[in-house]
Design a protein around this motif. Structure first.
Motif, mmCIF file in Angstrom:
data_model
loop_
_atom_site.group_PDB
_atom_site.id
_atom_site.type_symbol
_atom_site.label_atom_id
_atom_site.label_comp_id
_atom_site.label_asym_id
_atom_site.label_seq_id
_atom_site.Cartn_x
_atom_site.Cartn_y
_atom_site.Cartn_z
ATOM 1 N N HIS A 177 49.175 29.633 52.316
ATOM 2 C CA HIS A 177 49.170 30.643 53.379
ATOM 3 C C HIS A 177 49.452 29.930 54.695
ATOM 4 N N LEU B 266 41.641 32.969 41.943
ATOM 5 C CA LEU B 266 42.259 34.263 42.273
ATOM 6 C C LEU B 266 41.571 34.915 43.477
ATOM 7 N N THR B 267 40.245 34.886 43.487
ATOM 8 C CA THR B 267 39.500 35.508 44.589
ATOM 9 C C THR B 267 39.745 34.775 45.905
ATOM 10 N N LYS C 200 48.338 28.166 45.868
ATOM 11 C CA LYS C 200 48.718 29.255 46.766
ATOM 12 C C LYS C 200 48.690 28.729 48.192
ATOM 13 N N SER D 279 42.254 32.792 46.752
ATOM 14 C CA SER D 279 43.651 32.969 47.181
ATOM 15 C C SER D 279 43.833 34.303 47.896
ATOM 16 N N ARG D 280 43.245 35.348 47.335
ATOM 17 C CA ARG D 280 43.360 36.680 47.944
ATOM 18 C C ARG D 280 42.616 36.734 49.278
ATOM 19 N N ARG D 281 41.398 36.183 49.314
ATOM 20 C CA ARG D 281 40.611 36.229 50.552
ATOM 21 C C ARG D 281 41.279 35.442 51.675
ATOM 22 N N GLY E 9 44.414 34.876 52.042
ATOM 23 C CA GLY E 9 45.617 35.598 52.428
ATOM 24 C C GLY E 9 45.368 36.674 53.467
ATOM 25 N N ALA E 10 44.141 37.173 53.521
ATOM 26 C CA ALA E 10 43.804 38.221 54.485
ATOM 27 C C ALA E 10 43.882 37.725 55.928
#
Length: 177
Positions: free
Chosen positions: A7, A150-151, A5, A153-155, A157-158
């Motif tokens: 960003h 997954l966690t 991922k 990648s999401r964090r 992205g914030a």
């Protein structure tokens, strides 16, 4: 790409687009290495294994083939008492570089991913972050305990996508092993 991922800041100055191409090339080579050595990594990444074994695996590519230096003390940020020493550092040009951090058990339970992002944010000579994290961390019985990729990648992205919430890191690349 599965297991990867990326960003990037919403708006890159023209001068940083060429730099981003170089960073993307390094990221692509790292991702290919992970895909090509999945079986070797699976043998190393088991419950109770030492984090050093995983770091040594990635050192073969990062240090020996791509030219990253290992455990370099970065230039301290003015006004902060920090001796940031990432697992790996690659100098892109004078005062600009890539930090690569290999994480394992404490990736999200101890917020190592956020600490690594902070390290990249405060280091004046680091502008890109490669986070190499497990797809899963395992329980003793062999079942997944948590899913760091997954966690993380999401964090990460914030901190991207909207100039209001972006920090002083040009890009973060999250790799799953």
């Amino acid at each position: 790409m599965e297991g990867y991922k990326r960003h990037v800041k919403a708006h890159l100055p023209a001068g940083q687009r060429h730099e981003m191409d170089a960073v993307d090339e390094l990221a692509e080579r790292l991702h290919r290495h992970i895909e090509a050595t999945k079986l070797e990594i699976a043998v190393l990444h088991v419950h109770g294994a030492q984090s050093k074994a995983i770091q040594d695996h990635f050192a073969k590519l990062l240090r020996l083939e791509l030219g990253f230096a290992e455990e370099v003390v970065l230039t301290p940020q003015s006004g902060l008492v920090t001796h940031a020493r990432p697992d790996f550092f690659f100098q892109l040009s004078e005062g600009r570089g890539v930090i690569a951090e290999v994480e394992r058990g404490g990736t999200i339970t101890n917020n190592h991913d956020l600490k690594d992002l902070w390290k990249a944010h405060v280091a004046p000579d680091a502008h890109h972050l490669f986070l190499i994290v497990p797809t899963n961390n395992w329980k003793k019985d062999g079942s997944p305990r948590e899913r760091p990729f997954l966690t993380v990648s999401r964090r990460m992205g914030a901190f991207f996508g909207d100039p209001r919430r972006e920090i002083d890191v040009t890009s973060v690349h999250v790799f799953a092993y």
